[in-house]
Write a protein that holds these residues in place. Structure first.
Motif, PDB file in Angstrom:
ATOM      1  N   ALA A 181       0.713  -1.174  -0.008  1.00 18.65           N
ATOM      2  CA  ALA A 181      -0.068   0.024  -0.010  1.00 18.65           C
ATOM      3  C   ALA A 181       0.929   1.239   0.156  1.00 18.65           C
ATOM      4  CB  ALA A 181      -0.944  -0.108   1.312  1.00 18.65           C
ATOM      5  N   LEU A 182       1.995   1.252   0.859  1.00 18.89           N
ATOM      6  CA  LEU A 182       2.887   2.373   0.740  1.00 18.89           C
ATOM      7  C   LEU A 182       3.434   2.634  -0.705  1.00 18.89           C
ATOM      8  CD1 LEU A 182       4.755   1.870   4.012  1.00 18.89           C
ATOM      9  CD2 LEU A 182       3.338   3.706   3.644  1.00 18.89           C
ATOM     10  N   LYS A 183       3.844   1.527  -1.309  1.00 20.15           N
ATOM     11  CA  LYS A 183       4.622   1.685  -2.640  1.00 20.15           C
ATOM     12  C   LYS A 183       3.536   2.211  -3.567  1.00 20.15           C
ATOM     13  CE  LYS A 183       7.728  -2.107  -2.116  1.00 20.15           C
ATOM     14  NZ  LYS A 183       8.185  -3.464  -2.649  1.00 20.15           N
ATOM     15  N   VAL A 184       2.161   1.766  -3.407  1.00 16.66           N
ATOM     16  CA  VAL A 184       1.041   2.358  -4.414  1.00 16.66           C
ATOM     17  C   VAL A 184       0.938   3.702  -3.964  1.00 16.66           C
ATOM     18  CG1 VAL A 184      -1.328   2.069  -4.724  1.00 16.66           C
ATOM     19  CG2 VAL A 184      -0.148   0.111  -4.519  1.00 16.66           C
ATOM     20  N   HIS A 185       0.967   4.111  -2.835  1.00 16.91           N
ATOM     21  CA  HIS A 185       0.811   5.684  -2.574  1.00 16.91           C
ATOM     22  C   HIS A 185       1.744   6.219  -2.969  1.00 16.91           C
ATOM     23  CE1 HIS A 185       0.336   9.040  -0.291  1.00 16.91           C
ATOM     24  NE2 HIS A 185       1.381   9.074   0.462  1.00 16.91           N
ATOM     25  N   LYS A 186       3.191   5.808  -3.207  1.00 22.22           N
ATOM     26  CA  LYS A 186       4.468   6.538  -3.397  1.00 22.22           C
ATOM     27  C   LYS A 186       4.247   7.013  -4.955  1.00 22.22           C
ATOM     28  CE  LYS A 186       9.228   6.362  -4.360  1.00 22.22           C
ATOM     29  NZ  LYS A 186      10.703   5.393  -4.320  1.00 22.22           N
ATOM     30  N   LYS A 187       3.734   5.871  -5.706  1.00 25.43           N
ATOM     31  CA  LYS A 187       3.599   6.046  -7.224  1.00 25.43           C
ATOM     32  C   LYS A 187       2.316   7.109  -7.389  1.00 25.43           C
ATOM     33  CE  LYS A 187       4.616   1.004  -8.906  1.00 25.43           C
ATOM     34  NZ  LYS A 187       3.921  -0.024  -9.286  1.00 25.43           N
ATOM     35  N   GLY A 188       1.355   7.142  -6.581  1.00 26.15           N
ATOM     36  CA  GLY A 188       0.325   8.201  -6.950  1.00 26.15           C
ATOM     37  C   GLY A 188       0.960   9.624  -6.368  1.00 26.15           C
ATOM     38  N   LEU A 189       1.672   9.544  -5.406  1.00 31.83           N
ATOM     39  CA  LEU A 189       2.228  11.003  -5.101  1.00 31.83           C
ATOM     40  C   LEU A 189       3.288  11.351  -6.147  1.00 31.83           C
ATOM     41  CD1 LEU A 189       2.360  12.933  -2.945  1.00 31.83           C
ATOM     42  CD2 LEU A 189       4.322  11.626  -1.875  1.00 31.83           C
ATOM     43  N   MET A 190       4.108  10.543  -6.615  1.00 33.11           N
ATOM     44  CA  MET A 190       4.923  10.965  -7.785  1.00 33.11           C
ATOM     45  C   MET A 190       4.472  11.445  -9.021  1.00 33.11           C
ATOM     46  SD  MET A 190       8.088   7.998  -7.730  1.00 33.11           S
ATOM     47  CE  MET A 190       9.179   9.192  -8.627  1.00 33.11           C
ATOM     48  N   ARG A 191       2.941  10.881  -9.224  1.00 27.00           N
ATOM     49  CA  ARG A 191       2.152  11.276 -10.693  1.00 27.00           C
ATOM     50  C   ARG A 191       1.620  12.587 -10.009  1.00 27.00           C
ATOM     51  NH1 ARG A 191       0.538   5.706 -10.680  1.00 27.00           N
ATOM     52  NH2 ARG A 191      -1.111   6.090  -9.380  1.00 27.00           N
ATOM     53  N   ALA A 192       1.480  12.665  -8.768  1.00 30.43           N
ATOM     54  CA  ALA A 192       0.828  14.176  -8.421  1.00 30.43           C
ATOM     55  C   ALA A 192       1.949  15.303  -8.413  1.00 30.43           C
ATOM     56  CB  ALA A 192       0.187  13.920  -7.200  1.00 30.43           C
ATOM     57  N   LEU A 193       3.136  14.856  -8.088  1.00 37.94           N
ATOM     58  CA  LEU A 193       4.315  15.922  -7.812  1.00 37.94           C
ATOM     59  C   LEU A 193       4.998  16.352  -8.824  1.00 37.94           C
ATOM     60  CD1 LEU A 193       5.591  14.657  -4.301  1.00 37.94           C
ATOM     61  CD2 LEU A 193       4.267  16.740  -4.716  1.00 37.94           C
ATOM     62  N   PHE A 194       4.681  15.533 -10.063  1.00 41.28           N
ATOM     63  CA  PHE A 194       5.470  15.923 -11.367  1.00 41.28           C
ATOM     64  C   PHE A 194       4.440  15.954 -12.554  1.00 41.28           C
ATOM     65  CE2 PHE A 194       8.528  13.077  -9.352  1.00 41.28           C
ATOM     66  CZ  PHE A 194       9.651  14.037  -9.163  1.00 41.28           C
ATOM     67  N   VAL A 343      14.410  25.491  -4.362  1.00 47.43           N
ATOM     68  CA  VAL A 343      14.010  25.110  -2.953  1.00 47.43           C
ATOM     69  C   VAL A 343      12.492  24.200  -3.183  1.00 47.43           C
ATOM     70  CG1 VAL A 343      12.976  26.037  -0.954  1.00 47.43           C
ATOM     71  CG2 VAL A 343      14.753  27.154  -1.797  1.00 47.43           C
ATOM     72  N   GLU A 344      11.765  24.544  -4.291  1.00 53.62           N
ATOM     73  CA  GLU A 344      10.761  23.427  -4.669  1.00 53.62           C
ATOM     74  C   GLU A 344      11.065  22.028  -4.892  1.00 53.62           C
ATOM     75  OE1 GLU A 344       6.452  23.413  -7.323  1.00 53.62           O
ATOM     76  OE2 GLU A 344       8.216  24.688  -7.655  1.00 53.62           O
ATOM     77  N   GLN A 345      12.542  22.135  -5.858  1.00 58.52           N
ATOM     78  CA  GLN A 345      13.010  20.652  -6.007  1.00 58.52           C
ATOM     79  C   GLN A 345      13.360  20.111  -4.627  1.00 58.52           C
ATOM     80  OE1 GLN A 345      16.250  21.001  -8.321  1.00 58.52           O
ATOM     81  NE2 GLN A 345      15.415  22.692  -9.437  1.00 58.52           N
ATOM     82  N   GLN A 346      14.024  20.561  -3.793  1.00 63.90           N
ATOM     83  CA  GLN A 346      14.283  20.128  -2.309  1.00 63.90           C
ATOM     84  C   GLN A 346      12.954  19.587  -1.537  1.00 63.90           C
ATOM     85  OE1 GLN A 346      16.693  23.297  -1.066  1.00 63.90           O
ATOM     86  NE2 GLN A 346      18.621  22.396  -1.773  1.00 63.90           N
ATOM     87  N   LYS A 347      11.853  20.422  -1.632  1.00 67.82           N
ATOM     88  CA  LYS A 347      10.958  20.000  -0.818  1.00 67.82           C
ATOM     89  C   LYS A 347      10.076  18.814  -1.464  1.00 67.82           C
ATOM     90  CE  LYS A 347       9.329  23.486   1.945  1.00 67.82           C
ATOM     91  NZ  LYS A 347       8.525  23.328   3.137  1.00 67.82           N
ATOM     92  N   ILE A 348       9.970  18.506  -2.768  1.00 65.31           N
ATOM     93  CA  ILE A 348       9.525  17.202  -3.556  1.00 65.31           C
ATOM     94  C   ILE A 348      10.446  16.144  -3.089  1.00 65.31           C
ATOM     95  CG2 ILE A 348       9.081  16.187  -5.691  1.00 65.31           C
ATOM     96  CD1 ILE A 348       8.677  19.126  -6.978  1.00 65.31           C
ATOM     97  N   ALA A 349      11.682  16.341  -3.081  1.00 62.18           N
ATOM     98  CA  ALA A 349      12.717  15.447  -2.755  1.00 62.18           C
ATOM     99  C   ALA A 349      12.567  14.926  -1.318  1.00 62.18           C
ATOM    100  CB  ALA A 349      13.954  15.658  -3.106  1.00 62.18           C
ATOM    101  N   ALA A 350      12.471  15.959  -0.424  1.00 60.57           N
ATOM    102  CA  ALA A 350      12.147  15.726   0.940  1.00 60.57           C
ATOM    103  C   ALA A 350      11.037  14.846   1.066  1.00 60.57           C
ATOM    104  CB  ALA A 350      12.342  16.846   1.761  1.00 60.57           C
ATOM    105  N   SER A 351       9.747  15.005   0.600  1.00 59.48           N
ATOM    106  CA  SER A 351       8.657  14.316   0.737  1.00 59.48           C
ATOM    107  C   SER A 351       8.815  12.871   0.329  1.00 59.48           C
ATOM    108  CB  SER A 351       7.794  15.159  -0.039  1.00 59.48           C
ATOM    109  OG  SER A 351       6.488  14.349  -0.016  1.00 59.48           O
ATOM    110  N   LEU A 352       9.264  12.645  -0.760  1.00 60.15           N
ATOM    111  CA  LEU A 352       9.360  11.504  -1.404  1.00 60.15           C
ATOM    112  C   LEU A 352      10.474  10.635  -0.774  1.00 60.15           C
ATOM    113  CD1 LEU A 352       9.339  12.073  -5.115  1.00 60.15           C
ATOM    114  CD2 LEU A 352       7.528  10.952  -3.769  1.00 60.15           C
ATOM    115  N   SER A 353      11.611  11.453  -0.092  1.00 53.98           N
ATOM    116  CA  SER A 353      12.571  10.654   0.587  1.00 53.98           C
ATOM    117  C   SER A 353      12.264  10.122   1.938  1.00 53.98           C
ATOM    118  CB  SER A 353      13.745  11.216   0.882  1.00 53.98           C
ATOM    119  OG  SER A 353      14.403  11.787  -0.382  1.00 53.98           O
ATOM    120  N   SER A 354      11.269  10.852   2.558  1.00 55.26           N
ATOM    121  CA  SER A 354      10.517  10.603   3.739  1.00 55.26           C
ATOM    122  C   SER A 354       9.860   9.161   3.623  1.00 55.26           C
ATOM    123  CB  SER A 354       9.697  11.478   4.336  1.00 55.26           C
ATOM    124  OG  SER A 354       9.054  11.371   5.429  1.00 55.26           O
ATOM    125  N   LEU A 355       8.981   9.174   2.357  1.00 60.95           N
ATOM    126  CA  LEU A 355       8.196   7.989   2.219  1.00 60.95           C
ATOM    127  C   LEU A 355       9.172   6.830   1.869  1.00 60.95           C
ATOM    128  CD1 LEU A 355       5.161   7.013   1.695  1.00 60.95           C
ATOM    129  CD2 LEU A 355       5.255   7.881  -0.589  1.00 60.95           C
TER     130      LEU A 355
END
Length: 388
Positions: A181-194, A343-355
């Motif tokens: 479920a976490l992996k599915v959430h990550k895929k969805g989050l990546m589709r939303a953040l790019f 800074v926006e790049q870093q915010k996106i990376a931090a969110s996905l890295s945390s996941l």
């Protein structure tokens, strides 16, 4: 007796040991209309209908006529039983006549008890003891199985042990489901953040950022360099104090005494089945000629670029039939959209890295449970009589 016993059985008699043919019959029932599902015999799933997993082997209607019927609760000796034990079936279906089907003889044997026992290191060791020279393509016979010594505690103790491991299996399955479920959430989050195709901004942005992302090519955001050759003899199987990670097109290949990269970079696989696979490397490491090392420019966040490369699905740019490959030139031309604000790049990376960290922790939880189960199996099942 086993090292550990449940309290209510500690004063019970020693376990009995019987031969395989005292507890299990060989079954060869071919009475069917070929209308049952064909079972794949796997180490990961046991006996399972082929359509439930990625298993593509075609069979003719004529050959299915000779297939054997497997009932729920049967055991199957497979070609790889000497590696991973004997498989259990939760399904009724058909299996190739090459397999040996086992069925318990009486209520004195509890199926779930043997489902777990047949997967223990103790049993697999015993299974291999008299099978010197066995290789893929040669089946363990019923005669060989019938000569093995099998434990037979009371049905009540069998059931207790089986319930313990079944409960642990359910817990592991629940944790695996959570990870998926976490992996599915990550895929969805990546589709939303790019940005999706045809858009210049993502569907979801962090507060405080606006404006369109800028269209670029990989050549404009990073420097791509192919790795250098390292011979197989230089790659060590185990890490030592004087060795460094060696990465190829499919990630970590081993460790080498030399390195030609220092820092934190992404690596892109150039050839083979995992062409386009992206690996994150840090510290001192060596990249083989089968990998491309990605050096981001100053205005590009390293972690953000890694997630972009994963999101871009780079294997779609590979060329070649028998051996797909990615060239540095073709990678340089790949297009992407870049937030102008680092800074926006870093915010996106931090969110996905945390996941990613959460997924890694969940993976560790699963591995710890599996390790605990392995230790428990060694304690709740005794050594065989021949090992004592």
């Amino acid at each position: 007796m086993p090292e550990l016993r449940f309290p209510e059985f500690r004063t019970s008699p020693f376990w009995n040991w019987l031969k395989g043919d005292d507890l299990f019959d060989q079954i060869a029932n071919r009475s069917h209309n070929s209308d049952l599902p064909i079972l794949a015999i796997t180490q990961e799933y046991g006996a399972i209908p082929r359509e439930l997993i990625d298993y593509h082997v075609s069979v003719t209607e004529k050959s299915v006529e000779s297939y054997k019927v497997v009932e729920v609760g049967d055991f199957i000796i497979s070609l790889r039983s000497f590696q991973g034990g004997i498989e259990f079936s939760k399904y009724k279906g058909l299996c190739s006549p090459a397999y040996v089907i086992l069925r318990k003889k009486s209520s004195a044997a509890v199926n779930d008890f043997f489902k777990h026992y047949f997967k223990t290191a103790q049993f697999i060791k015993e299974l291999n003891k008299n099978l010197e020279g066995l290789r893929d393509g040669k089946m363990i016979s019923y005669k060989q199985f019938s000569e093995l010594s099998l434990p037979k505690p009371s049905p009540a103790e069998q059931q207790k042990i089986a319930a313990c491991f079944s409960s642990l299996d359910e817990l592991i399955a629940a944790e695996v489901q959570k990870m998926e479920a976490l992996k599915v959430h990550k895929k969805g989050l990546m589709r939303a953040l790019f940005p999706v195709e045809g858009k210049t901004v993502p569907r979801v942005r962090f507060e405080g950022f606006a404006g369109e992302w800028e269209e670029r090519t990989l050549a404009q955001v990073c420097n791509l360099k192919a790795g250098k050759f390292v011979s197989a003899s230089e790659i060590m199987e185990e890490q030592t104090a004087n060795s460094f990670p060696c990465y190829g097109g499919n990630g970590l290949r081993g460790f080498t005494r030399s390195y030609n990269h220092s820092g934190t970079y992404s690596l892109i696989g150039r050839q083979g089945a995992l062409c386009g696979n992206v690996t994150f490397a840090t510290g001192n490491f060596h990249a083989t000629e089968h990998a491309v090392v990605v050096y981001p420019y100053d205005n590009i966040d390293t972690n953000w670029l890694y997630f972009v490369l994963v999101h871009l699905n780079l294997n779609q740019y590979a060329t070649g039939q028998a051996q797909p490959g990615l060239s540095v030139d073709s990678l340089n031309q790949v297009e992407l959209f870049v937030p102008p604000n680092k800074v926006e790049q870093q915010k996106i990376a931090a969110s996905l890295s945390s996941l990613d960290e959460t997924i890694a922790m969940q993976t560790q939880t699963i591995e710890s449970l599996k390790l605990y189960k392995k230790g428990l199996m060694q304690s709740l099942f005794p050594e065989t009589n021949s090992e004592k």
